[in-house]
Structure formats: C-alpha cells, structure tokens
Design a protein around this motif. Structure first.
Motif, mmCIF file in Angstrom:
data_model
loop_
_atom_site.group_PDB
_atom_site.id
_atom_site.type_symbol
_atom_site.label_atom_id
_atom_site.label_comp_id
_atom_site.label_asym_id
_atom_site.label_seq_id
_atom_site.Cartn_x
_atom_site.Cartn_y
_atom_site.Cartn_z
ATOM 1 N N ALA A 204 0.819 -1.205 0.000
ATOM 2 C CA ALA A 204 0.000 0.000 0.000
ATOM 3 C C ALA A 204 0.855 1.258 0.000
ATOM 4 O O ALA A 204 0.483 2.269 -0.601
ATOM 5 N N ARG A 205 2.007 1.226 0.694
ATOM 6 C CA ARG A 205 2.864 2.407 0.750
ATOM 7 C C ARG A 205 3.532 2.694 -0.595
ATOM 8 O O ARG A 205 3.967 3.823 -0.822
ATOM 9 N N GLN A 206 3.620 1.701 -1.471
ATOM 10 C CA GLN A 206 4.288 1.893 -2.748
ATOM 11 C C GLN A 206 3.338 1.948 -3.942
ATOM 12 O O GLN A 206 3.758 2.270 -5.046
ATOM 13 N N ASP A 207 2.084 1.653 -3.715
ATOM 14 C CA ASP A 207 1.131 1.553 -4.822
ATOM 15 C C ASP A 207 0.686 2.944 -5.275
ATOM 16 O O ASP A 207 0.087 3.699 -4.504
ATOM 17 N N PRO A 208 0.947 3.312 -6.552
ATOM 18 C CA PRO A 208 0.527 4.644 -7.031
ATOM 19 C C PRO A 208 -0.982 4.811 -7.067
ATOM 20 O O PRO A 208 -1.480 5.938 -7.032
ATOM 21 N N ASP A 209 -1.739 3.707 -7.136
ATOM 22 C CA ASP A 209 -3.196 3.818 -7.151
ATOM 23 C C ASP A 209 -3.752 4.306 -5.814
ATOM 24 O O ASP A 209 -4.911 4.725 -5.744
ATOM 25 N N LEU A 210 -2.915 4.239 -4.771
ATOM 26 C CA LEU A 210 -3.364 4.666 -3.434
ATOM 27 C C LEU A 210 -2.707 5.980 -3.008
ATOM 28 O O LEU A 210 -2.738 6.316 -1.819
ATOM 29 N N ASP A 211 -2.130 6.701 -3.956
ATOM 30 C CA ASP A 211 -1.453 7.961 -3.612
ATOM 31 C C ASP A 211 -2.402 8.942 -2.932
ATOM 32 O O ASP A 211 -2.044 9.593 -1.944
ATOM 33 N N ALA A 212 -3.633 9.053 -3.444
ATOM 34 C CA ALA A 212 -4.580 10.006 -2.876
ATOM 35 C C ALA A 212 -5.061 9.574 -1.496
ATOM 36 O O ALA A 212 -5.630 10.389 -0.760
ATOM 37 N N LEU A 213 -4.812 8.338 -1.139
ATOM 38 C CA LEU A 213 -5.280 7.822 0.154
ATOM 39 C C LEU A 213 -4.276 8.079 1.276
ATOM 40 O O LEU A 213 -4.640 8.099 2.458
ATOM 41 N N ARG A 214 -3.024 8.323 0.919
ATOM 42 C CA ARG A 214 -1.969 8.438 1.939
ATOM 43 C C ARG A 214 -2.093 9.707 2.769
ATOM 44 O O ARG A 214 -1.561 9.765 3.890
ATOM 45 N N ASN A 215 -2.728 10.722 2.277
ATOM 46 C CA ASN A 215 -2.860 11.977 3.033
ATOM 47 C C ASN A 215 -4.027 11.949 4.014
ATOM 48 O O ASN A 215 -4.198 12.894 4.785
ATOM 49 N N LEU A 216 -4.810 10.888 3.996
ATOM 50 C CA LEU A 216 -5.955 10.796 4.901
ATOM 51 C C LEU A 216 -5.517 10.224 6.259
ATOM 52 O O LEU A 216 -4.626 9.364 6.326
#
Length: 245
Positions: A204-216
């Motif tokens: 999850a920390r490396q997946d670009p599809d979850l980039d928008a999720l990391r700031n939550l």
C-alpha cells in the motif's frame, strides 16, 4: 374599210373565247390526285390497336439472371437458417461457400460477409468463467488494467463471496474503490487486507493507485509504521499486482 376591221376583231375575240372553253372542259375530264388526310382521332385509334407488351415480353427484353443466382440464394438461406438455430459452424460454412463460389452475386456477398463475422465471433474460443477466489481476483486485475473498475468490483465481490478472508481480494477492492473515488470503502478494505496479511502494508505504501489515500488520517492507522525501505518493497508490489492469482 372600217366595217371590215370591226368584223375581224369580233371574230378574233370569239375564237379566243372558244379556246378557253375547250381548255376548261378538258380540265374537268382530267382525273385528279386524291390527298389522304389523317385526323388526330384516326391516329389515336391506330395506336390503340397496337398490341401492348405483356409481362412475358418484358421478361424477355430484361437481362436474365445468371443460372447460378438461385443456387447462391439457396446456399445463403441455408446459412441464415443455421444461424437462427445458433449452429454457427454450419452457418459459417454455408456463408463462406456463397462468398467463394458466387463472387459475381454482389447483392448477397455483402450480407453474407456481415453474418459470417457474427459466426466467427461466436466461434472464437472463450476462457472458462472463474470459479475460485484466486481466479476472480485475477479477472478483477485484468479489468482494472483495462480501465473497467466497475467490472473489477463485481469480480472482487464474487471472490469475497467465495472466500471472505482473501487478503488480496480486499487489497484489490481498496484499489478499485479509489478508482471510483470512494476513499472510505478503500480504507476499510485496506485495513482488512493488512490485518489478514501484513505484507499488504508495504504494498500500500508503494502503490501509485493509493497515492490520494496516503494523506488521509485513516491511512496511517490502517497501514501502520513502515518497516522496510521503499526500494526493497517495490519489486514485491509489482509481483503482487501482475502475477498473483
């Protein structure tokens, strides 16, 4: 002397008058040429009396079809009948014969080619429907790579219906949820994926599809602290997305 001259003039006039009368009488006895006149009504009557061309006469004048036309039509109809029975192999065979044997029948060729494409599409080998959770997850991955997030979610729901503890199905559901801008559902499935398999934390920390999720705020709670470096974890992420079934 004057009397003699008067008599001479009188006799001359009488002779001239007799000559004119003779020519007139001869003209009356001479036969005259008759000129035939034709009225509009007589012309119409003569035209109406002419025979009108019948259907047989028109068919004789019209260009006759080739002897092979009826054979081509019969073969074409045979192909359509097989197509209606969903016997695509027999329909394709008949339609190919129309195209190969009767190339001059342009009226049939275009329609035969159209229906032949339908038969060939139906005869293409199809992959069997997924049965296991891994197969459904693989089908979801293919749909995501094709940009069809809705189809991917349907496949993942079926995977979770087969095996609710399939960690990779939850992880892919998080990715699919982000594709349709639903971060709440994405965090929920990501938390399930990490709980079932901690390796999903590093993915999850490396997946670009979850980039928008990391700031939550919920992302850190779902993933937890990072234990490995990004360089060491990136090959794992690629292997998980592309080859895992």
């Amino acid at each position: 002397m004057p009397m003699t001259k008067s008599r001479r003039v009188s006799s001359s006039r009488t002779a001239a008058r007799k000559s004119i009368l003779k020519r007139a009488a001869a003209a009356k006895r001479r036969p005259t040429k008759s000129v035939k006149t034709e009225t509009r009504s007589s012309t119409i009557q003569r035209t109406a009396a002419r025979p009108i061309a019948t259907a047989e006469d028109a068919a004789a004048v019209a260009p006759a079809r080739k002897p092979t036309y009826h054979e081509a039509v019969a073969m074409y109809e045979r192909g359509l009948q097989a197509l209606q029975r969903r016997d695509f192999a027999a329909a394709a065979e008949a339609l190919r014969k129309v195209i190969e044997r009767y190339p001059d029948e342009q009226e049939l060729l275009e329609r035969a080619r159209l229906y032949l494409k339908v038969c060939e599409r139906e005869l293409e080998p199809k992959e069997p429907a997924p049965k296991t959770a891994d197969e459904w997850v693989y089908a979801a991955t293919v749909s995501l790579n094709a940009g069809d997030a809705a189809a991917a979610e349907q496949h993942l729901r079926r995977a979770l219906a087969v095996n609710g503890s399939h960690d990779h199905a939850h992880y892919m559901m998080a990715v699919a949820s982000m594709r349709r801008n639903d971060p709440g559902a994405a965090l929920e499935h990501l938390h399930q994926a990490v709980t079932l398999n901690p390796e999903n934390r590093t993915l999850a920390r490396q997946d670009p599809d979850l980039d928008a999720l990391r700031n939550l705020p919920g992302f850190r709670a779902a993933v937890g602290p990072l234990a490995e470096t990004a360089a060491a974890l990136k090959p794992v992420a690629l292997r998980s997305r592309k080859t895992r079934r």
